[in-house]
Structures are given as C-alpha cells and as structure tokens.
Motif scaffolding. Structure first.
Motif, PDB file in Angstrom:
ATOM      1  N   MET A   1       0.843  -1.225   0.016  1.00 54.41           N
ATOM      2  CA  MET A   1      -0.136  -0.044   0.052  1.00 54.41           C
ATOM      3  C   MET A   1       0.804   1.431   0.037  1.00 54.41           C
ATOM      4  O   MET A   1       2.126   1.161   0.437  1.00 54.41           O
ATOM      5  CB  MET A   1      -0.940  -0.016   1.144  1.00 54.41           C
ATOM      6  N   ASN A   2       0.379   2.253  -0.510  1.00 53.90           N
ATOM      7  CA  ASN A   2       1.006   3.551  -0.496  1.00 53.90           C
ATOM      8  C   ASN A   2       0.630   4.301   0.870  1.00 53.90           C
ATOM      9  O   ASN A   2      -0.402   4.487   1.362  1.00 53.90           O
ATOM     10  CB  ASN A   2       0.526   4.472  -1.567  1.00 53.90           C
ATOM     11  N   PHE A   3       1.925   4.632   1.396  1.00 60.44           N
ATOM     12  CA  PHE A   3       1.838   5.354   2.796  1.00 60.44           C
ATOM     13  C   PHE A   3       2.247   6.678   2.782  1.00 60.44           C
ATOM     14  O   PHE A   3       3.395   6.981   2.319  1.00 60.44           O
ATOM     15  CB  PHE A   3       2.431   4.487   3.981  1.00 60.44           C
ATOM     16  N   SER A   4       1.568   7.434   3.329  1.00 62.38           N
ATOM     17  CA  SER A   4       1.877   9.026   3.478  1.00 62.38           C
ATOM     18  C   SER A   4       1.284   9.683   4.577  1.00 62.38           C
ATOM     19  O   SER A   4       0.454   9.172   5.403  1.00 62.38           O
ATOM     20  CB  SER A   4       1.373   9.616   2.130  1.00 62.38           C
ATOM     21  N   ILE A   5       2.034  10.882   4.934  1.00 60.73           N
ATOM     22  CA  ILE A   5       1.808  11.696   6.038  1.00 60.73           C
ATOM     23  C   ILE A   5       1.675  13.038   5.857  1.00 60.73           C
ATOM     24  O   ILE A   5       2.644  13.639   4.955  1.00 60.73           O
ATOM     25  CB  ILE A   5       2.806  11.046   7.350  1.00 60.73           C
ATOM     26  N   CYS A   6       0.851  13.857   6.480  1.00 57.31           N
ATOM     27  CA  CYS A   6       0.778  15.040   6.190  1.00 57.31           C
ATOM     28  C   CYS A   6       0.634  15.738   7.433  1.00 57.31           C
ATOM     29  O   CYS A   6      -0.180  15.348   8.257  1.00 57.31           O
ATOM     30  CB  CYS A   6      -0.360  15.470   5.160  1.00 57.31           C
ATOM     31  N   GLY A   7       1.523  16.573   7.880  1.00 48.46           N
ATOM     32  CA  GLY A   7       1.172  17.273   9.334  1.00 48.46           C
ATOM     33  C   GLY A   7       1.738  18.711   9.463  1.00 48.46           C
ATOM     34  O   GLY A   7       2.281  19.330   8.613  1.00 48.46           O
ATOM     35  N   ILE A   8       1.540  19.221  10.665  1.00 48.63           N
ATOM     36  CA  ILE A   8       1.936  20.520  11.118  1.00 48.63           C
ATOM     37  C   ILE A   8       2.353  20.374  12.465  1.00 48.63           C
ATOM     38  O   ILE A   8       1.804  19.678  13.312  1.00 48.63           O
ATOM     39  CB  ILE A   8       0.779  21.578  10.627  1.00 48.63           C
ATOM     40  N   ASN A   9       3.364  20.979  12.789  1.00 44.73           N
ATOM     41  CA  ASN A   9       3.743  20.787  14.329  1.00 44.73           C
ATOM     42  C   ASN A   9       4.645  22.317  14.969  1.00 44.73           C
ATOM     43  O   ASN A   9       4.574  23.285  13.958  1.00 44.73           O
ATOM     44  CB  ASN A   9       4.658  19.808  14.458  1.00 44.73           C
ATOM     45  N   PHE A  10       4.974  22.309  16.099  1.00 42.82           N
ATOM     46  CA  PHE A  10       5.381  23.467  16.694  1.00 42.82           C
ATOM     47  C   PHE A  10       6.856  23.905  15.861  1.00 42.82           C
ATOM     48  O   PHE A  10       7.279  25.104  16.226  1.00 42.82           O
ATOM     49  CB  PHE A  10       6.020  22.948  18.255  1.00 42.82           C
ATOM     50  N   LYS A  11       7.422  23.126  15.207  1.00 41.00           N
ATOM     51  CA  LYS A  11       8.737  23.524  14.519  1.00 41.00           C
ATOM     52  C   LYS A  11       8.151  24.291  13.218  1.00 41.00           C
ATOM     53  O   LYS A  11       8.962  24.864  12.718  1.00 41.00           O
ATOM     54  CB  LYS A  11       9.625  22.297  14.067  1.00 41.00           C
ATOM     55  N   THR A  12       7.054  23.955  12.622  1.00 40.67           N
ATOM     56  CA  THR A  12       6.676  24.433  11.270  1.00 40.67           C
ATOM     57  C   THR A  12       5.832  25.811  11.516  1.00 40.67           C
ATOM     58  O   THR A  12       5.576  26.286  10.374  1.00 40.67           O
ATOM     59  CB  THR A  12       6.330  23.366  10.540  1.00 40.67           C
TER      60      THR A  12
END
Length: 339
Positions: A1-12
């Motif tokens: 399967m194709n696995f991906s992640i999209c996110g936002i955190n305190f660094k960005t």
C-alpha cells in the motif's frame, strides 16, 4: 500500500495556525469518518496533540500529494486553508513517512525530547483508528513495529533518564516567578493526563493549596482528593481566580475558557500580587489579551519551546543512539509495509 503523512507541528508553525486543525479525542471518530468518506478504502490515523496534528494515510492506488492532504485536513477540521497556510505543512511518503512516525512515537520529534506522553498519544490515535476502521491491517502491522522500536529506544538508551515533560517545564516557570511555592495556591483547569502530571509536579515542588476545575465534577473530585486539593465546577472558576497565584489550563475545549476580563477583575482584587497563567491547551484556553495586564505572566505552549531546546542539547548522545536503533529496525518496518 502507499503510505503517506501530512502534518504541522511546533517546528513548522505558530500556535494560531495549529489551533485551526487541532482535534480533541472526542472529535477523532467524526474526523476519521470524514476522511474515509473523502478517500474511500483508505486506512487513516489522525494524531492531534498540543504540539502537532498529523494525518497518516494508507491507500491501495491513490498516492495523495501535499496539497491534496492539506486540503483534506482543512476539510476535516472544517476550516479553509490558503496557500500561505499550506507552506507550513510537511508531507512524506513511503519509508520516510514511517521513519517520521517512529521519531514521533519515540519523542525524538517532540518539543521535550525524552518525554513518554507522546507514545501514549500515538497509541490512542491508533486505538481510535482501529475502532473506526476495524479492518485496518496495514496500520496494525506498521504500529506493531513502531511500538517495538519505540520500546527499544526507551529501554536501550538514556533518552528518558531524568526526563522532563511539558508539565514539569510549566512548573519551572512558576519557580521563576515566585521565590517560594509553599504558600501559593494553584488552580488546574482540566483533569486530563497533562493536568494530573502538572499537579504532581506542583505538589512535589511545595504547593500545598490546589484547586481542580473540571467540566466533569466526578473526575475533578477524584484528582483533587488524590492530591489533597479542592474540586470546583466550571461555573465557580471566575469567583476563585482572585485567590489563585498559578493557573495551569489544559482542556480540550474548542474555545477559550478563561476570559481576559475575568483575569483583570481577579488582579484588581489581588492588590498587585502577581498571577502566573500557563496555557498548555491547543486551541488555547486563556484569551491572549490577558498577557497585556499588569502583574500577569501568561505563557502558552510555544513559550515552553525555549526551555525544551536546552533539554535537547543535553540529550544529544541519547538522540544519536535512538536514531541508530531506528536504522536497525527500518528493514523490519519496510517488510511490514510491503507484506
């Protein structure tokens, strides 16, 4: 399967943008339902803490790109995200996405490196995903390897030795504002895990007078009794503020629960005695206008990052050892993803 992640955190990104796409534990089931509707037959896991929101997605044929996943997160949160917002989100695929998830679970990507709360939060996100999607075999295989690797890191390195947490850093702020804590009164707003850890740290540093304010009276009473404190209802919060020296707020409310005007009235009645407000919640619990009031010291989750940076410097060797373990485990993780 194709696995991906999209996110936002305190660094960005700064806190105001992270607030837009934060989800309380009670909102995860609905959020996952929206995601499954938008991306049929996908396996999704959503992690949302005070420092990050990340969407993990496994699909058979569709490879989501950065812009699509940012749009999906915005739609799930019910907020429009523009191009400027989108630039603060990161996107990873394949083994890089899995490696990122390990770094998160093992606290290598945390504001406070070495803290153990994040592993529990990742497990809770996995539990929510499993409940919403009983057949998520890919995420199940991957999470087994993630948990195994995180456990190795915490047991085979010194990354958690003498560790600090967001809650203990909050207490350090209190020690800088007040010479002595023994005669101070602290109010904890919210009776979740972070609040309890903060309570424990405050009591260990000498605080004897503690008030717990929680939406659930039963839970608040249990926590207050455990530490010899007093439990109050939300509608009693404002009337107790004038006697409180330290307020630590960490609720999952979608709006501010402590108004600047309430703080202003409390300060007037305190006759210039300082008040420390520590807002660990995302979205924020305390109106930021309170920071402009005389004798009020307001710190939010981003302010804690400065202390956390010093913590990271002290743990450099342990961090290097942890990354070594991740590299050792990557073949097994790749096998789990491809089986």
């Amino acid at each position: 399967m194709n696995f991906s992640i999209c996110g936002i955190n305190f660094k960005t990104s700064q806190l105001p943008l992270r607030e837009k796409v934060s989800f309380s534990p009670g909102q995860l089931a609905t959020a996952l339902k929206i995601i499954n509707h938008e991306v049929p037959n996908a396996e999704a896991m959503l992690l949302s803490t005070c420092n990050r929101t990340e969407l993990y997605l496994a699909t058979e044929n569709i490879v989501e790109n950065h812009d699509q996943m940012v749009e999906l997160l915005g739609k799930t949160a019910g907020v429009p995200l523009n191009k400027d917002d989108s630039e603060h989100f990161y996107f990873k695929t394949g083994i890089k996405a899995a490696k990122h998830l390990i770094s998160v679970a093992a606290s290598l990507d945390s504001m406070v490196v070495g803290e153990t709360e994040i592993l529990g939060q990742v497990k809770q996100a996995y539990a929510a995903a499993s409940k919403a999607q009983p057949g998520c075999k890919f995420i199940h295989r991957l999470m087994n390897q993630i948990n195994r690797t995180a456990k190795r890191i915490h047991t085979e390195t010194d990354i958690s030795r003498g560790r600090v947490s967001v809650s203990s850093i909050a207490v350090e702020f209190a020690r800088k504002i007040f010479d002595h804590l023994e005669n101070k009164t602290a109010m904890i707003v919210g009776a979740g895990e972070t609040s309890e850890l903060t309570m424990k740290s405050l009591v260990s540093k000498g605080i004897k007078n503690v008030i717990v304010c929680n939406r659930s009276p039963e839970k608040g009473k249990t926590l207050a009794e455990h530490y010899g404190g007093e439990a109050i209802d939300y509608d009693q919060l404002d009337e107790h503020l004038p006697i409180v020296d330290i307020v630590v707020s960490s609720t999952s409310a979608p709006h501010c629960v402590i108004k600047a005007e309430s703080i202003r009235r409390a300060i007037t009645l305190r006759h210039e005695r300082p008040m420390l407000l520590i807002d660990i919640a995302v979205p924020r619990d305390i109106e930021e206008e309170a920071d402009s009031l005389e004798d009020v010291y307001l710190y939010d989750i981003d302010d804690l990052q400065k202390v956390a940076t010093e913590n990271l410097k002290r743990r450099k060797k342990s961090v290097d050892d942890a990354w070594g373990i991740i590299e050792e485990e990557l073949p097994a993780i790749a096998d789990a993803m491809n089986s």
